[in-house]
Design a protein around this motif. Structure first.
Motif, short mmCIF file in Angstrom:
data_model
loop_
_atom_site.label_atom_id
_atom_site.label_comp_id
_atom_site.label_asym_id
_atom_site.label_seq_id
_atom_site.Cartn_x
_atom_site.Cartn_y
_atom_site.Cartn_z
N PRO A 180 0.80 -1.22 0.00
CA PRO A 180 0.00 0.00 0.00
C PRO A 180 0.84 1.28 0.00
N GLU A 181 2.00 1.24 0.61
CA GLU A 181 2.85 2.43 0.64
C GLU A 181 3.49 2.73 -0.71
N ARG A 182 3.39 1.77 -1.65
CA ARG A 182 3.99 1.97 -2.97
C ARG A 182 2.94 2.11 -4.07
N CYS A 183 1.68 2.28 -3.70
CA CYS A 183 0.60 2.38 -4.69
C CYS A 183 0.81 3.56 -5.64
N ASP A 184 1.19 4.71 -5.13
CA ASP A 184 1.40 5.87 -6.00
C ASP A 184 2.51 5.58 -7.01
N GLU A 185 3.57 4.96 -6.55
CA GLU A 185 4.66 4.59 -7.44
C GLU A 185 4.19 3.58 -8.49
N ALA A 186 3.37 2.62 -8.06
CA ALA A 186 2.82 1.63 -8.99
C ALA A 186 1.95 2.30 -10.04
N LEU A 187 1.12 3.27 -9.62
CA LEU A 187 0.25 3.97 -10.56
C LEU A 187 1.06 4.72 -11.60
N GLU A 188 2.17 5.31 -11.20
CA GLU A 188 3.04 5.99 -12.16
C GLU A 188 3.56 4.99 -13.20
N ALA A 189 3.95 3.80 -12.75
CA ALA A 189 4.45 2.77 -13.66
C ALA A 189 3.35 2.31 -14.61
N PHE A 190 2.12 2.17 -14.10
CA PHE A 190 1.01 1.77 -14.95
C PHE A 190 0.65 2.87 -15.95
N GLU A 191 0.77 4.12 -15.56
CA GLU A 191 0.51 5.23 -16.49
C GLU A 191 1.50 5.20 -17.64
N GLU A 192 2.75 4.89 -17.36
CA GLU A 192 3.76 4.76 -18.42
C GLU A 192 3.42 3.59 -19.34
N ALA A 193 3.04 2.46 -18.75
CA ALA A 193 2.67 1.29 -19.55
C ALA A 193 1.44 1.58 -20.40
N ALA A 194 0.50 2.36 -19.87
CA ALA A 194 -0.72 2.68 -20.61
C ALA A 194 -0.45 3.43 -21.89
N LYS A 195 0.59 4.25 -21.90
CA LYS A 195 0.95 4.97 -23.12
C LYS A 195 1.29 4.00 -24.25
N THR A 196 2.00 2.95 -23.92
CA THR A 196 2.37 1.94 -24.92
C THR A 196 1.18 1.06 -25.27
N ILE A 197 0.43 0.66 -24.27
CA ILE A 197 -0.74 -0.19 -24.51
C ILE A 197 -1.73 0.52 -25.43
N GLY A 198 -1.86 1.83 -25.27
CA GLY A 198 -2.78 2.59 -26.10
C GLY A 198 -2.46 2.58 -27.58
N ASP A 199 -1.23 2.18 -27.91
CA ASP A 199 -0.81 2.11 -29.32
C ASP A 199 -1.02 0.73 -29.94
N ILE A 200 -1.45 -0.24 -29.14
CA ILE A 200 -1.62 -1.61 -29.65
C ILE A 200 -2.88 -1.68 -30.51
N ASP A 201 -2.75 -2.33 -31.66
CA ASP A 201 -3.87 -2.47 -32.59
C ASP A 201 -5.04 -3.18 -31.92
N GLY A 202 -6.21 -2.59 -32.01
CA GLY A 202 -7.43 -3.22 -31.52
C GLY A 202 -7.91 -2.74 -30.17
N ILE A 203 -7.07 -1.99 -29.45
CA ILE A 203 -7.52 -1.53 -28.13
C ILE A 203 -8.49 -0.37 -28.31
N MET A 204 -9.56 -0.41 -27.53
CA MET A 204 -10.57 0.64 -27.60
C MET A 204 -10.47 1.60 -26.41
N GLY A 205 -9.81 1.15 -25.36
CA GLY A 205 -9.68 1.98 -24.17
C GLY A 205 -9.39 1.12 -22.96
N GLY A 206 -9.35 1.75 -21.83
CA GLY A 206 -9.10 1.00 -20.61
C GLY A 206 -9.08 1.88 -19.39
N TYR A 207 -8.94 1.25 -18.25
CA TYR A 207 -8.94 1.94 -16.97
C TYR A 207 -7.95 1.28 -16.03
#
Length: 111
Positions: free
Chosen positions: A12-39
């Motif tokens: 729990p103390e690293r959730c903010d850090e984890a969210l930053e890592a997921f936000e970075e991953a989301a930028k790449t995932i958003g470029d994958i063919d066929g994705i419509m969105g996500g949360y």
């Protein structure tokens, strides 16, 4: 449409850090063919994170598996988190707010 739902556990103390890592991953995932969105959803007190990605068809979702797995692992490695489960589901029905739908229709006809 199809969805991939992934559940994670992090300190729990690293959730903010984890969210930053997921936000970075989301930028790449958003470029994958066929994705419509996500949360990315989080319960910081419990250290639970859930990602939901929506795909226009099953074949494209399946084609993204290797890349998506690598991105998940990279994001979690930074915070020593764990993947609890990965589910792949067909989206059977949508939920809409009728008032929002009416407002959007009114805007289209008046604009």
């Amino acid at each position: 449409m199809f969805a991939r739902v992934v559940r994670y556990t992090v300190d729990p103390e690293r959730c903010d850090e984890a969210l930053e890592a997921f936000e970075e991953a989301a930028k790449t995932i958003g470029d994958i063919d066929g994705i419509m969105g996500g949360y990315v959803m989080v319960d910081g007190e419990e250290g639970r994170i859930l990602t939901l990605t929506i795909w226009d068809d099953q074949a494209k979702m399946e084609a993204s598996e290797v890349r998506a797995t690598r991105l998940r692992q990279e994001a979690l490695r930074t915070v020593e988190g764990e993947i609890d489960s990965v589910e792949r589901l067909r989206i059977a029905a949508g939920i809409a707010n009728d008032a929002q739908s009416r407002d959007a229709a009114a805007e289209k006809t008046s604009g």
